[in-house]
Design a protein around this motif. Sequence first.
Motif, PDB file in Angstrom:
ATOM      1  N   ASP A 165       0.903  -1.121   0.000  1.00 24.62           N
ATOM      2  CA  ASP A 165       0.000   0.000   0.000  1.00 24.62           C
ATOM      3  C   ASP A 165       0.949   1.178   0.000  1.00 24.62           C
ATOM      4  O   ASP A 165       1.607   1.437   0.993  1.00 24.62           O
ATOM      5  CB  ASP A 165      -0.821  -0.044   1.294  1.00 24.62           C
ATOM      6  N   LEU A 166       1.071   1.849  -1.116  1.00 25.44           N
ATOM      7  CA  LEU A 166       2.074   2.908  -1.191  1.00 25.44           C
ATOM      8  C   LEU A 166       1.776   3.960  -0.138  1.00 25.44           C
ATOM      9  O   LEU A 166       0.659   4.429  -0.016  1.00 25.44           O
ATOM     10  CB  LEU A 166       2.071   3.535  -2.580  1.00 25.44           C
ATOM     11  N   GLY A 167       2.785   4.301   0.611  1.00 28.09           N
ATOM     12  CA  GLY A 167       2.603   5.377   1.570  1.00 28.09           C
ATOM     13  C   GLY A 167       1.838   4.998   2.809  1.00 28.09           C
ATOM     14  O   GLY A 167       1.113   5.803   3.371  1.00 28.09           O
TER      15      GLY A 167
ATOM     16  N   ARG B   4      20.422   5.108   9.263  1.00 26.80           N
ATOM     17  CA  ARG B   4      20.645   6.529   9.058  1.00 26.80           C
ATOM     18  C   ARG B   4      21.633   6.788   7.918  1.00 26.80           C
ATOM     19  O   ARG B   4      21.425   7.631   7.057  1.00 26.80           O
ATOM     20  CB  ARG B   4      21.198   7.136  10.352  1.00 26.80           C
ATOM     21  N   ARG B   5      22.711   6.006   7.925  1.00 25.32           N
ATOM     22  CA  ARG B   5      23.767   6.174   6.923  1.00 25.32           C
ATOM     23  C   ARG B   5      23.219   5.948   5.508  1.00 25.32           C
ATOM     24  O   ARG B   5      23.447   6.727   4.595  1.00 25.32           O
ATOM     25  CB  ARG B   5      24.891   5.171   7.238  1.00 25.32           C
ATOM     26  N   ASP B   6      22.434   4.858   5.351  1.00 21.70           N
ATOM     27  CA  ASP B   6      21.852   4.544   4.040  1.00 21.70           C
ATOM     28  C   ASP B   6      20.945   5.665   3.565  1.00 21.70           C
ATOM     29  O   ASP B   6      20.947   6.026   2.400  1.00 21.70           O
ATOM     30  CB  ASP B   6      21.001   3.254   4.106  1.00 21.70           C
ATOM     31  N   VAL B   7      20.164   6.190   4.510  1.00 21.12           N
ATOM     32  CA  VAL B   7      19.190   7.207   4.121  1.00 21.12           C
ATOM     33  C   VAL B   7      19.921   8.454   3.644  1.00 21.12           C
ATOM     34  O   VAL B   7      19.571   9.045   2.626  1.00 21.12           O
ATOM     35  CB  VAL B   7      18.247   7.550   5.292  1.00 21.12           C
ATOM     36  N   ARG B   8      20.966   8.832   4.375  1.00 26.28           N
ATOM     37  CA  ARG B   8      21.718  10.028   3.989  1.00 26.28           C
ATOM     38  C   ARG B   8      22.284   9.833   2.582  1.00 26.28           C
ATOM     39  O   ARG B   8      22.252  10.721   1.738  1.00 26.28           O
ATOM     40  CB  ARG B   8      22.855  10.256   4.990  1.00 26.28           C
ATOM     41  N   GLN B   9      22.764   8.617   2.353  1.00 28.59           N
ATOM     42  CA  GLN B   9      23.415   8.299   1.076  1.00 28.59           C
ATOM     43  C   GLN B   9      22.419   8.279  -0.075  1.00 28.59           C
ATOM     44  O   GLN B   9      22.729   8.724  -1.177  1.00 28.59           O
ATOM     45  CB  GLN B   9      24.026   6.912   1.242  1.00 28.59           C
ATOM     46  N   LYS B  10      21.210   7.764   0.205  1.00 29.24           N
ATOM     47  CA  LYS B  10      20.279   7.521  -0.892  1.00 29.24           C
ATOM     48  C   LYS B  10      19.227   8.605  -1.057  1.00 29.24           C
ATOM     49  O   LYS B  10      18.436   8.553  -1.997  1.00 29.24           O
ATOM     50  CB  LYS B  10      19.557   6.190  -0.649  1.00 29.24           C
ATOM     51  N   PHE B  11      19.226   9.567  -0.131  1.00 28.85           N
ATOM     52  CA  PHE B  11      18.149  10.550  -0.119  1.00 28.85           C
ATOM     53  C   PHE B  11      17.978  11.259  -1.465  1.00 28.85           C
ATOM     54  O   PHE B  11      16.878  11.307  -2.020  1.00 28.85           O
ATOM     55  CB  PHE B  11      18.381  11.568   1.000  1.00 28.85           C
ATOM     56  N   ASP B  12      19.093  11.780  -1.988  1.00 32.16           N
ATOM     57  CA  ASP B  12      19.010  12.540  -3.241  1.00 32.16           C
ATOM     58  C   ASP B  12      18.520  11.671  -4.388  1.00 32.16           C
ATOM     59  O   ASP B  12      17.730  12.107  -5.227  1.00 32.16           O
ATOM     60  CB  ASP B  12      20.381  13.131  -3.593  1.00 32.16           C
ATOM     61  N   GLU B  13      18.993  10.435  -4.375  1.00 31.77           N
ATOM     62  CA  GLU B  13      18.589   9.488  -5.412  1.00 31.77           C
ATOM     63  C   GLU B  13      17.079   9.241  -5.366  1.00 31.77           C
ATOM     64  O   GLU B  13      16.405   9.215  -6.400  1.00 31.77           O
ATOM     65  CB  GLU B  13      19.357   8.190  -5.163  1.00 31.77           C
ATOM     66  N   ILE B  14      16.555   9.101  -4.138  1.00 28.71           N
ATOM     67  CA  ILE B  14      15.123   8.852  -3.968  1.00 28.71           C
ATOM     68  C   ILE B  14      14.324  10.025  -4.511  1.00 28.71           C
ATOM     69  O   ILE B  14      13.368   9.862  -5.283  1.00 28.71           O
ATOM     70  CB  ILE B  14      14.779   8.635  -2.469  1.00 28.71           C
ATOM     71  N   VAL B  15      14.737  11.236  -4.137  1.00 30.16           N
ATOM     72  CA  VAL B  15      14.012  12.432  -4.560  1.00 30.16           C
ATOM     73  C   VAL B  15      14.105  12.594  -6.076  1.00 30.16           C
ATOM     74  O   VAL B  15      13.121  12.919  -6.746  1.00 30.16           O
ATOM     75  CB  VAL B  15      14.559  13.677  -3.838  1.00 30.16           C
ATOM     76  N   ALA B  16      15.287  12.322  -6.612  1.00 31.83           N
ATOM     77  CA  ALA B  16      15.474  12.472  -8.054  1.00 31.83           C
ATOM     78  C   ALA B  16      14.602  11.480  -8.810  1.00 31.83           C
ATOM     79  O   ALA B  16      13.943  11.829  -9.782  1.00 31.83           O
ATOM     80  CB  ALA B  16      16.947  12.265  -8.405  1.00 31.83           C
TER      81      ALA B  16
ATOM     82  N   ALA C  33      11.840  10.141  -7.894  1.00 29.27           N
ATOM     83  CA  ALA C  33      10.419  10.476  -7.798  1.00 29.27           C
ATOM     84  C   ALA C  33      10.072  11.724  -8.587  1.00 29.27           C
ATOM     85  O   ALA C  33       8.888  12.016  -8.786  1.00 29.27           O
ATOM     86  CB  ALA C  33      10.040  10.661  -6.335  1.00 29.27           C
ATOM     87  N   GLU C  34      11.077  12.466  -9.034  1.00 25.72           N
ATOM     88  CA  GLU C  34      10.871  13.708  -9.799  1.00 25.72           C
ATOM     89  C   GLU C  34       9.984  14.685  -9.045  1.00 25.72           C
ATOM     90  O   GLU C  34       9.044  15.247  -9.596  1.00 25.72           O
ATOM     91  CB  GLU C  34      10.270  13.397 -11.177  1.00 25.72           C
TER      92      GLU C  34
ATOM     93  N   PHE D 153       6.926   4.943  -4.059  1.00 23.02           N
ATOM     94  CA  PHE D 153       7.576   3.904  -4.857  1.00 23.02           C
ATOM     95  C   PHE D 153       9.092   4.073  -4.816  1.00 23.02           C
ATOM     96  O   PHE D 153       9.832   3.105  -4.648  1.00 23.02           O
ATOM     97  CB  PHE D 153       7.075   3.972  -6.309  1.00 23.02           C
ATOM     98  N   SER D 154       9.555   5.312  -4.926  1.00 23.06           N
ATOM     99  CA  SER D 154      10.997   5.572  -4.904  1.00 23.06           C
ATOM    100  C   SER D 154      11.631   5.098  -3.609  1.00 23.06           C
ATOM    101  O   SER D 154      12.718   4.527  -3.609  1.00 23.06           O
ATOM    102  CB  SER D 154      11.286   7.067  -5.048  1.00 23.06           C
ATOM    103  N   VAL D 155      10.944   5.352  -2.483  1.00 24.63           N
ATOM    104  CA  VAL D 155      11.497   4.918  -1.196  1.00 24.63           C
ATOM    105  C   VAL D 155      11.584   3.400  -1.163  1.00 24.63           C
ATOM    106  O   VAL D 155      12.606   2.832  -0.799  1.00 24.63           O
ATOM    107  CB  VAL D 155      10.637   5.425  -0.016  1.00 24.63           C
ATOM    108  N   ALA D 156      10.484   2.759  -1.585  1.00 17.34           N
ATOM    109  CA  ALA D 156      10.434   1.298  -1.472  1.00 17.34           C
ATOM    110  C   ALA D 156      11.520   0.627  -2.304  1.00 17.34           C
ATOM    111  O   ALA D 156      12.140  -0.331  -1.850  1.00 17.34           O
ATOM    112  CB  ALA D 156       9.058   0.790  -1.885  1.00 17.34           C
TER     113      ALA D 156
END
Lengths: 254, 255
Positions: free
Chosen positions: B99-101, B125-137, B139-140, B162-165
């Motif tokens: 269920d997205l979100g 925490r480390r993964d999130v910091r690393q992947k944050f920009d990628e997730i946002v990008a 998802a556009e 979807f990007s987060v998952a």
Amino acid sequence: MKWRGDYLYLVQNLVLKDFRVRYRNMSLGVLWSLLNPLVMMGVLTFVFTRIFPQSTPHFPLFVLCGMVPFNFFTIAWLSGTTSIIDNAGLIKRVPVPREVVPITTVLACCIHLMVQILLLLAVAMFSHKGFNPQWLWLPVLWLLEIVFVCGLAMFSASINVFVRDTRYIVESAGLVLFWLVPVFYSSDIIPKRYIPIIEVNPVAAVVVSLRKILLNGQPPAVSTLERLIAVSFTVFAIGLIVFRRLKPRFYEHI
Amino acid sequence: MSTSDGRPAIVFDQVWKSFSLHAGQMLIRDRLKHLLRRRRTEKFHALREISLAVGHGESVAVIGHNGAGKSTLLNLATGLCRPDRGRVEVHGRIAALLDLGAGFHPDLTGAENVRINAALLGLARRDVRQKFDEIVAFAEIGEFIHEPLRTYSSGMQMRLAFSVAVSVDPDILIIDEVLGVGDLAFQAKCRERILRFRQMGKTILCVSHASATLQDFCTRAIWLDHGRIVDDGPVPRLLEAYKTAMSPRAVYTTG
């Protein structure tokens, strides 16, 4: 399946979420945490110094020592009780360890508590009862109360999934406890035969100890501390055991 | 971090799952009545004697009519509930797009929601910091990431979820009817991402009613009907058989 992840990061995020959601739509924000105890302190001080005059010195500080632990207890217990139902979306859709939900809800209330503790200490300074070394006991007392509430919340949250009236029982219990915990009266005036009721109650133990520390500059009584530790950890253990027993069936019932 | 040590990714061994039909009555009054009358609770069997094994790198579709038990099967695999009887085993890290979100809150900003959901899915925490920009990008979302989620269109919310998952980098991806997210361009992007997943040898278990999606992503299909496995085989053959059975002209009796 075992959830593999960063517990600390998860708990931190969920606590912050709860806090942000609660305060983002309040123009006064954290000031609300101050307003409630200040108003209650004012009203109770008025009643017990003007209408029923009492000889208790420093009544505002005295009553605040009762209000702060009591407020935290009722709010944290109630929001912990409804936490599983309130987060049904999470429970049904994310395989997150379920214990995290009531515990983060209680911890989110601690931010509120911290603001109130600062108020309490400010009033203590203001009442010419400045810092004394016994203040070092304060973190111990608060931690024990938090352990106690977490245990109670896990217990009632899991019961609440199966019997939805539980939250109303918890609400009523809060009202009853306002009178049974020495919030606005001193534990000294309680007749001896009723003392056990107060002594096994961790909230009352915290209130009584807070007054000893902040008003008299005395350490908490050893017997009080012993009971507080015993009851808090026992309740936590029982809460955890009951929660673990019931959590596999949460999914079907929410 | 693949865990292909010979064991299949997902194993169901004689799994039964039922739901009590009176589970909705949860006030003290109902409990007491129930206790006094001692009537037997009626049960709805969502899954009956399901046995299956999904190997690492396999991509399997679950098909069947509404209420056939598809979602229950996915939820059991995800570990959200336990079977009444039988055994469910999962080897590998799971990310479920059920269920997205599910953990999203409308009053929090996109960025805050990303962190919470990533933490819920098990990212550190480390993964999130690393992947944050990628997730946002991916998802556009652009500048909207710092706006509250309630200002997003539903397509934007879906894209973010979807990007987060998919950022979790799971061994097993479980997807329930969520692939129609966003506009056509984003759907193509999701499709590409999932196909890349497959190429990386990850396991996919999905439910969808869009047969085009299924043919794209999956090689094997499992057909559920009233909680039982009717058939298990290659997607084209099963889809054909399923369509025939579902067509209004077919004489269709349920067992």
